[in-house]
Write an enzyme that holds these catalytic residues in place. Structure first.
Site, PDB file in Angstrom:
ATOM      1  N   GLY A 258     -36.931  81.091  33.409  1.00  0.00           N
ATOM      2  CA  GLY A 258     -37.694  82.266  32.993  1.00  0.00           C
ATOM      3  C   GLY A 258     -37.254  82.827  31.652  1.00  0.00           C
ATOM      4  O   GLY A 258     -38.053  83.002  30.747  1.00  0.00           O
ATOM      5  N   MET A 260     -33.361  84.025  29.149  1.00  0.00           N
ATOM      6  CA  MET A 260     -31.913  83.923  28.993  1.00  0.00           C
ATOM      7  C   MET A 260     -31.370  85.108  28.213  1.00  0.00           C
ATOM      8  O   MET A 260     -31.883  85.464  27.158  1.00  0.00           O
ATOM      9  CB  MET A 260     -31.573  82.600  28.299  1.00  0.00           C
ATOM     10  N   GLU A 261     -30.275  85.671  28.733  1.00  0.00           N
ATOM     11  CA  GLU A 261     -29.749  86.953  28.263  1.00  0.00           C
ATOM     12  C   GLU A 261     -28.780  86.853  27.085  1.00  0.00           C
ATOM     13  O   GLU A 261     -27.910  87.727  26.945  1.00  0.00           O
ATOM     14  CB  GLU A 261     -29.049  87.652  29.437  1.00  0.00           C
ATOM     15  N   ASN A 262     -28.878  85.846  26.230  1.00  0.00           N
ATOM     16  CA  ASN A 262     -27.967  85.716  25.086  1.00  0.00           C
ATOM     17  C   ASN A 262     -27.743  87.063  24.397  1.00  0.00           C
ATOM     18  O   ASN A 262     -28.684  87.815  24.189  1.00  0.00           O
ATOM     19  CB  ASN A 262     -28.568  84.759  24.053  1.00  0.00           C
ATOM     20  N   HIS A 294     -34.448  92.561  33.651  1.00  0.00           N
ATOM     21  CA  HIS A 294     -33.322  91.755  34.148  1.00  0.00           C
ATOM     22  C   HIS A 294     -32.447  91.276  32.985  1.00  0.00           C
ATOM     23  O   HIS A 294     -31.227  91.461  32.991  1.00  0.00           O
ATOM     24  CB  HIS A 294     -33.867  90.570  34.951  1.00  0.00           C
ATOM     25  N   GLU A 295     -33.070  90.665  31.991  1.00  0.00           N
ATOM     26  CA  GLU A 295     -32.275  90.127  30.868  1.00  0.00           C
ATOM     27  C   GLU A 295     -31.612  91.267  30.109  1.00  0.00           C
ATOM     28  O   GLU A 295     -30.458  91.163  29.691  1.00  0.00           O
ATOM     29  CB  GLU A 295     -33.130  89.278  29.931  1.00  0.00           C
TER      30      GLU A 295
HETATM   31  N1  B3K Z   1     -28.824  83.518  33.196  1.00  0.00           N
HETATM   32  C1  B3K Z   1     -30.079  82.831  33.036  1.00  0.00           C
HETATM   33  C2  B3K Z   1     -30.196  81.609  33.863  1.00  0.00           C
HETATM   34  C3  B3K Z   1     -29.540  80.409  33.275  1.00  0.00           C
HETATM   35  C4  B3K Z   1     -29.875  79.178  34.072  1.00  0.00           C
HETATM   36  C5  B3K Z   1     -29.099  77.995  33.626  1.00  0.00           C
HETATM   37  N2  B3K Z   1     -29.532  76.798  34.302  1.00  0.00           N
HETATM   38  C6  B3K Z   1     -31.245  83.715  33.304  1.00  0.00           C
HETATM   39  C7  B3K Z   1     -30.989  84.884  34.145  1.00  0.00           C
HETATM   40  O1  B3K Z   1     -30.598  84.807  35.294  1.00  0.00           O
HETATM   41  O2  B3K Z   1     -31.166  85.970  33.678  1.00  0.00           O
HETATM   42 ZN    ZN Z   2     -29.894  86.743  35.475  1.00  0.00          ZN
END
Ligand code: B3K
Ligand code: ZN
Length: 854
Positions: A258, A260-262, A294-295
């Site tokens: 979905g 990614m929280e970089n 969420h992110e």
């Molecule tokens: N932390 C990411 C998910 C990463 C999945 C790696 N296979 C998205 C989330 O949970 O916010």
């Molecule tokens: Zn997450």
């Protein structure tokens, strides 16, 4: 270039083997010279040996990298290189490591590390993708300050943190917050910004941007509002402020999950951020709002406080899912959100917990960590936090969270750290509660009751079935929210939380004037399976009177299931009492339309299969499908008189609003249109399709028509209208398969894999077709095994390109032991066929092996 295929003997990693890295990484400077087939990455890293280190080996992860040069303090070195990394002799004092590697983002179809999507460079590093970018201690407990320079292209160039300098063909970024490598991100592309601003409560100005490909800039407004709401909510509810000058979101078409929280640079699957009334459904809007939240919330729960190792994944994911659910409940309807979440939990997590892939919320071993981003870690992980909050109460929950942020900011933590914070803040002993983290499986909660002389006693017995590797289970702490109703429907005992800690335990309520009707596990206060002999009358009574919306809905759900099971196993007719109760509810205008829509939504065929198998009956997919059809047809007929009027009342006037009110009305509209189409041959649906001014009603109308096998003309019109819009085309692909009658579904899906707009390289499109097939229960489980064969063929083809998405889709087979011997044989043969595929990835190998070991 190193060989991309995995080591032949997959290695298992164990939680018990954790050892800290022997060096601190003080600073990281990266320079990217971008080129599609040959990107150069230079790294300059300051390592400081740890005084207390037990393990001083200098090992840097690295996969599929071509090392050009390596230096320590300016002097060339020759490290020893393996397919997973390099080792080198290093001095016993602080030193500067410099390396240059070459990578090929254009050939990266796994969508992990640095890759290209429609000519745009982007990254995905969680969990272990950074090692495909450069040599580095790629583990979450190594946190450092990153400075990044990007050159080589005249495009928009983004990375984490704050912008430092930019000019013709270069940009520099500095992230002052120490972070693990999995939060690194880089984007370069021809992008346009949808800009905005946010002022934090302490007065800090933050520049916000959603970056998209030209043409998509009209689809950013909703996501931006969701972001600003999330930022304000986290300040108000958790006291958490944003901590950089900019916050960037980028939409990417090819993405494995979905979003990614970089840090400071969230990367989103375009399906989870782009929205417009014409192209997105209500469900899309709700999901986008939730994922943006969420992110964003990860900035504190995940980024500022991260995980010590990947076994602790639920530390950030369970908590962040819990937080985003609270946010959605506040923005929309709390009961509706709770019901939707429990449907999801029962539909995805319970089967996982009860099958070959069962694992604790905190797993203890893995081969490929990407296989553990599961419903158990995320959704059950969030339920565990919900239980903790219910047990300690709201005030102590927020007190504990304040302590968590104060104590652990800037650290990489464990579940023990998390529980200790709660123990310190509340004085509670959480030793037994920690079983929720270490023991897999869904507890069964049996209830018996007695009434004697004004005292009503509830007795609970808990037991958890064995799961792979865990034959024995200890009793868990279970918060059971209970209310009692008088026979006239009034509440005599309002919701109280019983705290169960023993294998068997009784709770008495005194001073009652009559035997009450209990409402147990209100708000779904624990992720357990309630087993109670309840009469249909009592369920109908709760459906009519319970003041707890979740239990009211659940009573209806149980009635629906019981009726459907009787139809399948005894050839019974649809339950008349239940049909009557539905009629009363659907006509009750005092009830929230969203709630009425949920009550009218029947349990899916997969859920019935699960319920049958829980009762020891082998499910027959065709019989379940027939019963579902008969039930819906009978319901439509029994509502025939009022359907047109009820339906008309759901037609919303005025411009489309994706808010809770409009969404609820359109949900009811969709349910009623589905029933109406069974009576009017598709007239109302065709009218709705023709007049649709938003995707929700257009999509609903088309689905109803296709289901009735009436929509050929509209199907073509929809295709022609939307063929240039990828995200809408994903809906079109999925609809063809989901609405197909079971005997056609495999052929329809197979044909779609040869459609000119199908591409196996785009995960959204792949899931639209193959994910939809696995959701067409009777279609996927055709007795001739054609559904299994098609999915296995596609998974074998995909694995060579994209192991992560392949492995995830193997879960379609996780319930295989439920079915009859012939189907099991066919599934086993296809699983073995996948397992034997030459060069199979570690990801898919692990999933298939675990499923086969059932
Ligand atoms: N932390 C990411 C998910 C990463 C999945 C790696 N296979 C998205 C989330 O949970 O916010
Ligand atoms: Zn997450």
């Amino acid at each position: 270039m190193k060989d991309a295929s995995p080591a032949t003997q997959p290695e298992t990693v164990y939680l018990k083997d954790y050892t800290p890295f022997g060096f601190d990484v003080e600073t990281v400077e990266l320079t990217f010279r971008l080129a599609p087939a040959a990107t150069r990455v230079r790294a300059r890293i300051r390592f400081v040996p740890k005084a207390q280190a037990t393990d001083r080996r200098f090992f840097l992860h690295g996969e599929q990298l071509s090392l050009i040069s390596a230096r320590i303090d300016g002097l060339e070195v020759t490290p020893e290189i393996t397919p997973t990394g390099l080792s080198c002799d290093v001095p016993d004092r602080p030193f500067i490591w410099e390396s240059e590697v070459e990578i090929n983002p254009g050939a990266n179809t796994a969508l992990e590390g640095l890759y290209m999507s429609n000519g745009m460079y982007c990254t995905q590093c969680e969990a272990e993708g950074f090692r495909k970018i450069t040599y580095y201690p790629d583990r979450p407990d190594v946190m450092s300050v990153f400075t990044v320079r990007i050159e080589g292209t005249e495009q928009v160039l983004l990375s984490n943190g704050n912008p430092v300098r930019a000019g013709d063909g270069f940009a520099e970024w500095h992230d002052p917050w120490p972070k693990p490598a999995y939060l690194f991100a880089l984007v370069a592309g021809d992008l346009l910004a949808h800009p905005d601003r946010f002022t934090t409560r302490s007065g800090k100005e933050v520049q916000l941007n959603i970056w998209v490909r030209p043409g998509d800039e009209t689809k950013c407004a909703f996501g931006m509002e969701a972001l600003k709401k999330s930022m304000a909510w986290d300040e108000q509810v958790y006291g958490r402020e944003y901590d950089l000058d900019v916050f960037n979101i980028v939409a990417v078409d090819d993405f494995n999950m979905g979003a990614m929280e970089n840090k400071g640079l969230n990367i989103f699957n375009s399906s989870c951020v782009l929205a417009s009334p014409e192209t997105s459904t209500d469900a899309n809007f709700e999901r986008i709002e939730a994922i943006i939240a969420h992110e964003y919330f990860h900035n504190w729960t995940g980024n500022r406080i991260t995980c010590r190792d990947w076994f602790q994944l639920c530390l950030k994911e369970g908590l962040t899912v819990f937080r985003d659910a609270q946010f959605t409940a506040d923005m929309r309807s709390a009961p509706v959100k709770r019901i939707e979440d429990v449907i999801d939990l029962r539909g995805r997590q319970f089967p996982e917990d009860g099958g070959p892939l069962a694992h604790p919320v905190r797993p203890e071993a893995f081969q490929e960590i990407n296989n553990f981003y599961t419903a158990t870690v995320y959704e059950k992980g969030a339920e565990v936090i919900g239980m903790l909050k219910r047990l300690v109460g709201d005030a102590d929950y927020y007190k504990a969270l304040d302590l968590y942020f104060a104590r652990h900011d800037g650290q990489a933590c464990t579940i023990e750290d998390w529980l200790t914070v709660f123990e310190d803040a509340t004085g509670r002993d959480l030793a037994q509660f920690s079983n929720w983290y270490s023991q897999a499986g869904t507890p069964r909660l049996q209830v018996t009751e007695a009434y004697d002389d004004g005292t009503y006693t509830l007795t609970f017995r808990q037991s958890t079935p064995p799961t792979p590797g865990q034959p024995h289970k200890d009793p868990k702490v279970i918060p059971i929210a209970v209310g009692l109703l008088n026979p006239n429907g009034d509440e005599v005992v309002p919701t109280t939380v019983l705290e169960m800690t023993e294998a068997e335990q009784s709770f008495a309520f005194e001073g009652l004037s009559a035997r009450p009707v209990p409402s147990i596990l209100r708000d779904f206060s624990a992720p357990v399976i309630l087993e109670r002999d309840t009469s249909a009358e009592e369920r109908a009574f709760l459906l009519a009177h319970d003041s707890d919306p979740f239990n009211r809905w659940d009573a209806g759900r149980e009635l629906a299931k019981a009726s459907r099971i009787a139809m399948v196993t005894e050839g019974a007719s649809p339950d008349a009492g239940y049909l009557e109760a539905l009629k009363v509810l659907v006509r009750d205008d005092s009830l929230d339309p969203a709630f009425r829509a949920l009550v009218l939504s029947p349990p899916g065929e997969t859920e019935i299969a699960q319920a049958l198998s829980d009762q020891g009956v082998t499910p027959d997919p065709d019989a379940i499908h027939d019963a579902s059809e008969t039930f819906a047809q009978t319901l439509a007929q029994s509502l025939a008189d009022s359907l047109p009027r009820l339906f008309a009342a759901t037609l919303v006037d005025g411009p489309y609003q994706p808010d809770a009110t409009g969404t609820g009305l359109r949900a009811l509209n969709g349910r009623l249109l589905g029933l109406l189409t069974r009576l009017d041959g598709g007239e109302a649906a065709a009218r709705q399709f023709a007049g649709a001014d938003n995707m929700t009603v257009q999509n609903t109308a088309l689905a109803c028509l296709l289901k009735a096998e009436k929509g050929a003309e509209q199907n073509l019109a929809f295709f022609e209208q939307w063929q240039a819009d990828r995200l809408v085309m994903d809906k079109w692909f999925a609809l063809q398969v989901i609405t197909a009658r079971p005997s056609h579904a495999v052929a329809v899906a197979g044909d779609l894999t040869r459609h000119p707009l199908f591409t196996i390289k785009n995960p959204n499109r792949f899931r639209a077709v193959m994910g939809a097939l696995s959701m067409n229960h009777a279609g996927f489980h055709q007795a001739d095994g054609s559904g299994y064969r098609l999915l296995a063929d596609q998974l074998i083809a995909l694995d060579a390109l994209n192991p992560q998405t392949t492995a995830r889709m193997c879960t379609a087979f996780q319930t295989w032991k439920r079915y009859d011997a012939e189907r099991q044989d066919k599934i086993r043969a296809d699983l073995e066929r996948i397992k034997a595929a030459p060069g199979l990835s570690r990801d898919t190998n692990e999933m298939v092996s675990r499923i086969l070991d059932a």
